[in-house]
Design a protein around this motif. Structure first.
Motif, short mmCIF file in Angstrom:
data_model
loop_
_atom_site.label_atom_id
_atom_site.label_comp_id
_atom_site.label_asym_id
_atom_site.label_seq_id
_atom_site.Cartn_x
_atom_site.Cartn_y
_atom_site.Cartn_z
N TYR A 91 0.85 -1.20 0.00
CA TYR A 91 0.00 0.00 0.00
C TYR A 91 0.89 1.25 0.00
O TYR A 91 0.69 2.18 -0.81
CB TYR A 91 -0.92 0.01 1.23
N LEU A 92 1.93 1.26 0.81
CA LEU A 92 2.79 2.44 0.91
C LEU A 92 3.62 2.63 -0.37
O LEU A 92 3.82 3.75 -0.84
CB LEU A 92 3.70 2.32 2.13
N ILE A 93 4.06 1.53 -0.98
CA ILE A 93 4.80 1.64 -2.25
C ILE A 93 3.89 2.22 -3.33
O ILE A 93 4.29 3.10 -4.11
CB ILE A 93 5.37 0.27 -2.66
N GLU A 94 2.62 1.78 -3.34
CA GLU A 94 1.69 2.30 -4.33
C GLU A 94 1.36 3.77 -4.07
O GLU A 94 1.21 4.56 -5.01
CB GLU A 94 0.43 1.44 -4.39
N GLU A 95 1.31 4.18 -2.79
CA GLU A 95 1.08 5.60 -2.49
C GLU A 95 2.29 6.42 -2.94
O GLU A 95 2.15 7.53 -3.47
CB GLU A 95 0.87 5.79 -0.97
N GLN A 96 3.49 5.84 -2.77
CA GLN A 96 4.71 6.56 -3.20
C GLN A 96 4.75 6.64 -4.72
O GLN A 96 5.02 7.70 -5.31
CB GLN A 96 5.96 5.83 -2.69
N ARG A 97 4.38 5.54 -5.38
CA ARG A 97 4.39 5.51 -6.86
C ARG A 97 3.39 6.54 -7.41
O ARG A 97 3.62 7.17 -8.43
CB ARG A 97 3.99 4.10 -7.31
#
Ligand code: AFP
Length: 340
Positions: free
Chosen positions: A11-17
């Protein structure tokens, strides 16, 4: 992990992406989540962990709030301090359990964020095995400040870049917002990872459930006396409907119920706490909870204004709190407005 199970990390990687958070904030949240897992293990051991009861020697230990410290208060605070020291994502931290904020030690690199937390909220419930939790709030360190002091933490709740809590109940649930909705992540104890179990939580705008410590009734201000009396009058009273009441005395547990099924949580000014400005602390209880609730479509007020817009003057200052189902918080505000 099956493809439809989204971990906190994903979830956090997708928010960063998506450009909604940077790498340092992602690391910060991962580190706090990992610390919450350690606290969950310690809390879960109960009497077997030798961590119940009051901290300190026979006289016990009193924290900066003038409240008895539990062993788990101290342990939880240490877990969060140690977990966040070395990562390079923080410039400083502040805790309910520490009189002053602490810059990250010189031996480690410093980042651009400030972390504030109540390491174990509801600690008077620990010894009776009732849900407790960790509450946290993230601010930006002001430009050019390399060694933050208390005054650099005194930013309004609208300045928060992230907020959350972890409730240690029958399940351990991390509740998080980075300013794009409020989401639930449940700890999979076998894998040791938080899994997204509810995205975009929405609080019903109306409710028939309120939460307040009714033993303070005789100490409340007049508008709160009238507001609660009308709730208690039920179907035949001015509200025209019956209400139910809950009070866990762990803010994280009461707020989690409200995020899950609606309700209004109140800790108003009363004659006992008016000199302190209220019972609940603004910077690491009311502000993070207010952001989570507003991101879930609810409202959070002091009774006389939006909590997130309170201009802080002290690190441990307290405020009255009314939060939860939007229409009910607005109703409580009207009772205050009519009174003044
Ligand atoms: P403790 O952490 O000292 O138990 O206080 C918990 C708390 O700050 C908040 O979590 C509760 O909503 C509130 O206090 C309960 O206050 P009362 O004990 O006066 O009901």
């Amino acid at each position: 992990m099956s493809p439809d199970r989204i971990s906190l990390t994903r979830y956090l990687i997708e928010e960063q992406r998506a450009g909604r958070i940077g790498p340092d904030l992602r690391l910060l949240i991962e580190v706090v989540a990992r610390a919450c897992k350690s606290i969950s293990v310690a809390v879960g051991k109960g009497a077997l962990g030798g961590v119940l009861g009051d901290a300190g020697t026979d006289g016990g230990s009193i924290n900066v709030q003038g409240e008895a410290q539990k062993k788990l208060d101290v342990l939880s605070n240490e877990i969060l301090l140690e977990a966040n020291a070395w990562g390079g994502h923080l410039a400083g931290l502040a805790s309910e359990e520490m009189e002053h904020s602490q810059p990250i030690p010189d031996v480690y690199p410093r980042g651009n964020y400030l972390l504030l937390f109540d390491p174990l909220d509801g600690s008077s419930n620990i010894d009776v095995n009732v849900s407790v939790g960790t509450i946290f709030s993230v601010l930006r360190c002001p430009e050019g400040v390399t060694s933050p002091a208390d005054e650099h933490f005194l930013q309004p709740g609208t300045a928060q870049v992230a907020a959350g809590y972890c409730v240690y109940g029958p399940s351990t649930v991390l509740v998080l917002t980075v300013g794009h909705g409020t989401h639930f992540f449940t700890l999979d104890r076998e894998l040791g990872s938080f899994v997204l179990t509810q995205r975009e939580v929405r609080i019903p705008e109306d409710t028939q459930e309120f939460a307040i410590n009714a033993s303070n009734q005789r100490h409340w201000e007049a508008p709160v006396q009238r507001y609660v009396a009308d709730l208690l009058a039920g179907k035949t009273g001015p509200r025209g409907k019956d209400f139910n009441m809950r009070w866990v005395a762990s803010m994280v547990a009461d707020v989690h119920r409200i995020l899950t099924r609606g309700g209004v949580f109140m800790y108003p000014l009363d004659a006992k706490c008016v000199a302190k400005g209220g019972r609940l602390r603004l910077m690491y209880e009311a502000n993070p909870m207010a952001l989570l609730v507003e991101q879930a479509g609810g409202a959070a007020s002091t009774g006389r204004g939006r909590i997130l817009e309170v201009a802080p003057t002290q690190l441990h200052q307290r405020v009255p709190v009314f939060l939860g189902s939007k229409h009910e918080v607005e109703a409580a505000g009207r009772y205050h407005a009519e009174a003044s």
